[in-house]
Scaffold this motif. Structure first.
Motif, mmCIF file in Angstrom:
data_model
loop_
_atom_site.group_PDB
_atom_site.id
_atom_site.type_symbol
_atom_site.label_atom_id
_atom_site.label_comp_id
_atom_site.label_asym_id
_atom_site.label_seq_id
_atom_site.Cartn_x
_atom_site.Cartn_y
_atom_site.Cartn_z
ATOM 1 N N PRO A 1 0.799 -1.238 0.000
ATOM 2 C CA PRO A 1 0.000 0.000 0.000
ATOM 3 C C PRO A 1 0.831 1.287 0.000
ATOM 4 O O PRO A 1 0.382 2.298 -0.507
ATOM 5 C CB PRO A 1 -0.823 -0.104 1.299
ATOM 6 C CG PRO A 1 -0.829 -1.533 1.664
ATOM 7 C CD PRO A 1 0.453 -2.113 1.129
ATOM 8 N N MET A 2 2.054 1.258 0.606
ATOM 9 C CA MET A 2 2.786 2.507 0.795
ATOM 10 C C MET A 2 4.129 2.504 0.073
ATOM 11 O O MET A 2 4.906 1.559 0.178
ATOM 12 C CB MET A 2 3.055 2.737 2.294
ATOM 13 C CG MET A 2 1.837 2.635 3.172
ATOM 14 S SD MET A 2 0.491 3.740 2.688
ATOM 15 C CE MET A 2 1.051 5.297 3.331
ATOM 16 N N LEU A 3 4.414 3.594 -0.631
ATOM 17 C CA LEU A 3 5.728 3.804 -1.243
ATOM 18 C C LEU A 3 6.297 5.081 -0.629
ATOM 19 O O LEU A 3 5.906 6.182 -1.014
ATOM 20 C CB LEU A 3 5.590 3.921 -2.765
ATOM 21 C CG LEU A 3 6.840 4.344 -3.540
ATOM 22 C CD1 LEU A 3 8.020 3.443 -3.226
ATOM 23 C CD2 LEU A 3 6.561 4.361 -5.036
ATOM 24 N N LEU B 1 -1.567 8.182 5.300
ATOM 25 C CA LEU B 1 -2.656 7.529 6.042
ATOM 26 C C LEU B 1 -2.125 6.872 7.313
ATOM 27 O O LEU B 1 -2.834 6.091 7.950
ATOM 28 C CB LEU B 1 -3.404 6.516 5.159
ATOM 29 C CG LEU B 1 -2.609 5.476 4.373
ATOM 30 C CD1 LEU B 1 -2.002 4.416 5.244
ATOM 31 C CD2 LEU B 1 -3.520 4.846 3.323
ATOM 32 N N GLY B 2 -0.883 7.170 7.663
ATOM 33 C CA GLY B 2 -0.283 6.544 8.846
ATOM 34 C C GLY B 2 0.422 5.258 8.476
ATOM 35 O O GLY B 2 0.904 5.106 7.349
ATOM 36 N N ASP B 3 0.458 4.337 9.420
ATOM 37 C CA ASP B 3 1.151 3.064 9.190
ATOM 38 C C ASP B 3 0.151 2.047 8.632
ATOM 39 O O ASP B 3 -0.768 1.596 9.332
ATOM 40 C CB ASP B 3 1.747 2.565 10.513
ATOM 41 C CG ASP B 3 2.629 1.343 10.297
ATOM 42 O OD1 ASP B 3 2.134 0.347 9.729
ATOM 43 O OD2 ASP B 3 3.804 1.378 10.678
ATOM 44 N N ALA C 1 10.292 9.594 7.815
ATOM 45 C CA ALA C 1 10.054 8.888 6.546
ATOM 46 C C ALA C 1 8.631 8.345 6.451
ATOM 47 O O ALA C 1 8.391 7.296 5.860
ATOM 48 C CB ALA C 1 11.090 7.785 6.319
ATOM 49 N N TYR C 2 7.670 9.077 7.054
ATOM 50 C CA TYR C 2 6.249 8.780 6.841
ATOM 51 C C TYR C 2 5.701 9.753 5.799
ATOM 52 O O TYR C 2 6.144 10.898 5.702
ATOM 53 C CB TYR C 2 5.454 8.901 8.151
ATOM 54 C CG TYR C 2 5.433 7.584 8.891
ATOM 55 C CD1 TYR C 2 4.348 6.719 8.790
ATOM 56 C CD2 TYR C 2 6.527 7.187 9.647
ATOM 57 C CE1 TYR C 2 4.352 5.487 9.416
ATOM 58 C CE2 TYR C 2 6.540 5.953 10.286
ATOM 59 C CZ TYR C 2 5.447 5.112 10.166
ATOM 60 O OH TYR C 2 5.454 3.899 10.779
ATOM 61 N N ILE C 3 4.736 9.254 5.021
ATOM 62 C CA ILE C 3 4.190 10.066 3.932
ATOM 63 C C ILE C 3 3.193 11.089 4.487
ATOM 64 O O ILE C 3 2.351 10.761 5.321
ATOM 65 C CB ILE C 3 3.500 9.161 2.887
ATOM 66 C CG1 ILE C 3 4.516 8.182 2.282
ATOM 67 C CG2 ILE C 3 2.825 9.996 1.809
ATOM 68 C CD1 ILE C 3 3.887 7.126 1.364
ATOM 69 N N LEU C 4 3.320 12.347 3.992
ATOM 70 C CA LEU C 4 2.385 13.412 4.343
ATOM 71 C C LEU C 4 1.579 13.807 3.112
ATOM 72 O O LEU C 4 2.170 13.987 2.054
ATOM 73 C CB LEU C 4 3.149 14.643 4.847
ATOM 74 C CG LEU C 4 3.957 14.464 6.145
ATOM 75 C CD1 LEU C 4 4.754 15.734 6.455
ATOM 76 C CD2 LEU C 4 3.026 14.122 7.308
HETATM 77 N N1 URA Z 1 4.986 2.992 5.814
HETATM 78 C C1 URA Z 1 3.696 3.264 6.124
HETATM 79 O O1 URA Z 1 2.925 2.361 6.464
HETATM 80 N N2 URA Z 1 3.291 4.544 6.041
HETATM 81 C C2 URA Z 1 4.100 5.545 5.670
HETATM 82 O O2 URA Z 1 3.659 6.704 5.613
HETATM 83 C C3 URA Z 1 5.439 5.238 5.357
HETATM 84 C C4 URA Z 1 5.860 3.957 5.437
#
Ligand code: URA
Ligand code: PRP
Length: 214
Positions: free
Chosen positions: A137-139, A203-205, A197-200
Motif C-alpha cells: 500500500p505505501m511507497l 494515512l499513517g502506518d 520517513a512517513y508520507i504526508l
Molecule cells: N509505511 C507506512 O505504512 N506509512 C508511511 O507513511 C510510510 C511507510
C-alpha cells in the motif's frame, strides 16, 4: 525534486478510487473498513495494471449463434506482496486473476535508519516467466520496493509492475530511477516524507491499520 520518467508512472485517479482513498486516509476509519477498502482499491489498480493482458480467440456459442470471442491467453501471473501490509492487497488482485500464484517478500523498515530489513523471500516456480505484480500500500523512501524489485530481477523476472496505494515523490523517483523498466501504479502521489520517513498527508502506518496492531 528532480523529474522522473512519467511514462512509467500510472496514477489511477478514477473518482471512485479518490472517494475510497479519502475514507482510507481518515484516522477514524475502523480496522474492518480499512481492510475492506485496501481490497477494493487493489481491485481498481489491478484492473488498470492488467489492461494489456493478451487475449486469444475462442469459438463459443451464444443462445443465438456461434461466434469468435476473446479470452485471456493463459498469461502467467504472480502477485508478490511485501509483508505485512502488501498482504492486504492480495485478495483483491486474486479476485481478478484467481489462478495467479503468490510469492512473498518479508521486509520491515528499521525505525532508526528507515532501511528495509529482509526476513523472508519465497517465489512460485518459473517466476522468471511470469508477469509479477508487486503489491504494497505505501511507497515512502522506496527502499522496500526497490529491494523487492532487485529480488525479482535477480531471479530473472522481466515483466514487473508495482502497485501501491499512496506514494510520495521521493519514493516514485527512487523506484523509477532504480529500475529502467518497472511500471508503477499508484492511486495518488502525496506531498512529501516527514522526518520519520512517513508520507504526508498519507494515512499513517498501513500495516498497523490493516491488522489493528496499534
Ligand atoms: N509505511 C507506512 O505504512 N506509512 C508511511 O507513511 C510510510 C511507510
Ligand atoms: C511499510 C510499507 C512498505 C514500507 C514503505 O512497511 O508497507 O513496505 O513501509 O516504506 P519505504 O518505501 O520507505 O521502504 P513496514 O516496514 O512498516 O512493515 P509492515 O508492512 O510489516 O508494517
Amino acid at each position: 525534486m528532480p523529474a522522473y520518467d512519467e511514462s512509467r508512472l500510472h496514477v489511477v485517479d478514477h473518482p471512485l478510487v479518490q472517494h475510497k482513498l479519502s475514507i482510507l486516509r481518515d484516522k477514524n476509519t475502523s480496522t474492518k473498513d480499512f481492510r475492506e477498502l485496501v481490497t477494493e482499491l487493489a481491485i481498481f489498480e489491478g484492473y488498470e495494471a492488467l489492461r494489456d493482458l493478451p487475449l486469444e480467440d475462442v469459438e463459443i456459442e451464444t443462445p443465438l449463434e456461434k461466434m469468435v470471442a476473446h479470452k485471456i491467453a493463459g498469461k502467467k501471473i504472480a502477485i508478490i506482496p511485501i509483508l505485512r501490509a502488501g498482504l492486504g492487497m492480495v485478495d483483491g488482485i486474486l479476485s481478478l486473476v484467481p489462478s495467479a500464484r503468490v510469492g512473498h517478500v518479508g521486509m520491515y523498515r528499521d525505525e532508526e535508519t528507515h532501511e528495509p530489513v529482509q526476513y523472508y523471500c519465497k517465489f512460485p516456480p518459473a517466476i522468471e516467466e511470469r508477469t509479477c505484480l508487486i503489491v504494497d500500500p505505501m511507497l515512502a523512501t522506496g527502499g522496500s520496493l526497490t529491494a523487492a524489485i532487485k529480488f525479482l530481477r535477480d531471479a530473472g523476472v522481466k515483466d514487473i509492475r508495482a502497485l501501491t496505494l499512496v506514494s510520495c515523490p521521493e519514493g516514485v523517483k527512487a523506484v523509477l530511477d532504480y529500475d529502467p523498466d518497472v511500471r508503477l501504479y499508484t492511486c495518488v502521489v502525496d506531498r512529501q516524507l516527514n522526518e520519520n520517513a512517513y508520507i504526508l498527508p498519507g494515512l499513517g502506518d498501513a500495516g498497523d491499520r490493516i491488522y489493528g496492531t496499534k
